[in-house]
Design a protein around this motif. Structure first.
Motif, PDB file in Angstrom:
ATOM      1  N   LEU A 130      41.371   9.043 -32.705  1.00  0.00           N
ATOM      2  CA  LEU A 130      41.855   8.607 -31.400  1.00  0.00           C
ATOM      3  C   LEU A 130      41.675   9.732 -30.386  1.00  0.00           C
ATOM      4  N   GLU A 131      41.570   9.372 -29.123  1.00  0.00           N
ATOM      5  CA  GLU A 131      41.287  10.363 -28.099  1.00  0.00           C
ATOM      6  C   GLU A 131      42.464  11.291 -27.832  1.00  0.00           C
ATOM      7  N   ASP A 132      43.663  10.753 -27.724  1.00  0.00           N
ATOM      8  CA  ASP A 132      44.803  11.567 -27.303  1.00  0.00           C
ATOM      9  C   ASP A 132      45.858  11.731 -28.390  1.00  0.00           C
ATOM     10  N   VAL A 133      45.527  11.335 -29.630  1.00  0.00           N
ATOM     11  CA  VAL A 133      46.438  11.502 -30.754  1.00  0.00           C
ATOM     12  C   VAL A 133      45.638  12.035 -31.945  1.00  0.00           C
ATOM     13  N   GLU A 134      46.070  13.190 -32.468  1.00  0.00           N
ATOM     14  CA  GLU A 134      45.431  13.758 -33.652  1.00  0.00           C
ATOM     15  C   GLU A 134      46.095  13.165 -34.892  1.00  0.00           C
ATOM     16  N   PRO A 140      56.736  14.486 -26.634  1.00  0.00           N
ATOM     17  CA  PRO A 140      55.943  15.144 -25.592  1.00  0.00           C
ATOM     18  C   PRO A 140      54.607  15.623 -26.138  1.00  0.00           C
ATOM     19  N   ALA A 141      53.739  16.083 -25.257  1.00  0.00           N
ATOM     20  CA  ALA A 141      52.469  16.664 -25.697  1.00  0.00           C
ATOM     21  C   ALA A 141      52.759  17.816 -26.665  1.00  0.00           C
ATOM     22  N   VAL A 197      50.683  14.295 -30.762  1.00  0.00           N
ATOM     23  CA  VAL A 197      50.331  13.912 -29.406  1.00  0.00           C
ATOM     24  C   VAL A 197      49.612  15.086 -28.741  1.00  0.00           C
ATOM     25  N   THR A 198      48.397  14.868 -28.261  1.00  0.00           N
ATOM     26  CA  THR A 198      47.626  15.964 -27.683  1.00  0.00           C
ATOM     27  C   THR A 198      47.707  16.016 -26.165  1.00  0.00           C
TER      28      THR A 198
END
Length: 398
Positions: free
Chosen positions: A180-184, A331-332, A396-397
């Motif tokens: 996924l783009e924004d989750v590792e 949060p990030a 969460v990135t």
């Protein structure tokens, strides 16, 4: 005879090959009151592929240097696999000088270990603690022990092959974790190490039609082929239900429970479902549990902890039971770990202590690569695992 029977029982009660080999040497040395002992495993080239000594400390082993390859007296036993007793090693024409730092040795007893009709290796014993030579009775006892050792080695080899096949089958039922783009994302599966068992632990992750990642993890009651079959059935049905229902997670669990009850009689399992919903910054963890351990979370500047929340009954108890949803903003940089109870269960401590230990590991690795965090959790018990462990971690990135 009592000592011999006890020694045979000691080596026959283990299935791990490394433990079996070590116990064979220790038992032979104890039976004959030998100061030093070793086991040499013969490789395909007819030389020693392994050499396991006892009675010599690690500092001495390091000072001696490389282990023998199978020359001299050791080579003679490989070429002529028959019991050999010597009053003094140095008097035999095939005896070579010992390397520097090697302890002085004189009296010697060597006995082959056969697995079926093949010579697996040799037992070497030197220097009786009370002095004197190894006796014909010593030779008889070690020869008898070597016979039992051959059976134990074969059982351990079969166990290793069974464990490898079992683990391969179990892993084949688990999906590849999506990117996924924004989750590792990272996932791990570690089978129980005490016995080769097919279990019911599983994890899954799909992106729902509304674009939200959905993490799913569960543990079917019981072990064996039936548990693996039920696990595969639940995970497949759960994908369809989650794709259709999408939200909330509690409704996904309730519908899954009813479908399983209607189609398959309500198999028992614990399951957790978690959505990572978009927010103004970071993500919202929206989750529901059917009797499963709660999520383990850590965020920058906070302590790692398992979340509070009513888990509800496991699947298969009451398909009409009310189920609750829980939410937490991540949060990030925030990380959530879903895991089965095998990660925190042990004979020597309570589940609460196991959960605290897991939280401490996650906290120490909160800023480390997510793969390192998962590896640290899997390695953390430092002991044989009583049960399989499945875990699914998300960070969460942005």
């Amino acid at each position: 005879m009592r000592q011999l029977l006890a020694a045979v029982l000691a080596i026959s009660s283990e299935l791990d090959l490394e433990v079996v080999l070590r116990r064979i040497i220790e038992s032979a040395a104890a039976l004959t009151d030998a100061r030093y002992g070793a086991l040499g495993v013969i490789g395909e080239d007819g030389m020693l592929a392994r050499f396991l000594p006892v009675g010599v400390d690690q500092a001495t082993i390091d000072a001696i240097g490389p282990f023998p390859e199978g020359h001299g007296i050791l080579g003679l036993l490989i070429r002529e696999p028959h019991p050999l007793r010597l009053h003094d090693l140095h008097d035999h024409p095939d005896s070579y000088g010992f390397p520097a730092h090697h302890p002085p040795m004189s009296a010697f007893l060597g006995v082959p270990i056969r697995v079926r009709d093949t010579v697996f290796g040799n037992l070497y014993l030197t220097d009786k603690r009370g002095g004197g030579d190894f006796t014909p009775e010593d030779e008889e006892m070690v020869t008898a022990l070597a016979g039992a050792a051959g059976v134990a080695v074969e059982n351990a080899r079969l166990y290793d092959r069974l464990r490898a096949a079992t683990e391969g089958f179990q892993r084949s039922l688990l999906p590849t974790v999506a990117r996924l783009e924004d989750v590792e994302l990272e996932a791990r599966y570690q089978p129980a190490t005490e016995v080769p068992r097919i279990g019911g632990d599983w994890y899954d992750l799909i992106r729902l039609p509304d674009g939200v990642p959905c993490l799913m993890l569960g543990d079917v009651m019981g072990h064996g082929g039936e548990a693996a079959t039920v696990m595969s059935r639940i995970s497949n049905i759960m994908r369809v239900v989650a794709h259709d229902e999408q939200t909330p997670p509690s409704r996904i669990l309730r519908r899954l429970d009813k479908v399983l009850h209607d189609l398959h009689g309500g198999p028992m399992a614990t399951v957790i479902v978690a959505r990572l919903e978009p927010a103004a910054s970071g993500r919202v963890l929206h989750w529901s549990s059917a009797g499963h351990p709660p999520p383990l979370v850590v965020a920058p500047g906070t302590r790692a902890h398992h979340l509070d929340g009513e888990p509800g009954p496991p699947l298969g108890v009451d398909p009409d039971a009310a189920r609750r949803d829980h939410r937490l903003r991540l949060p990030a940089g925030g990380t959530v770990v879903l895991h089965t109870d095998g990660l925190v269960e042990a004979r020597d401590h309570s589940i609460d202590e196991g959960m605290r230990n897991a939280a401490a590991i996650v906290e120490r690795h909160a800023t480390a690569p997510l793969a390192d965090l998962c590896d640290a959790l899997i390695r953390s018990p430092g002991r044989p695992l009583r049960d399989d462990v499945a875990l699914l971690a998300a960070r969460v990135t942005t």
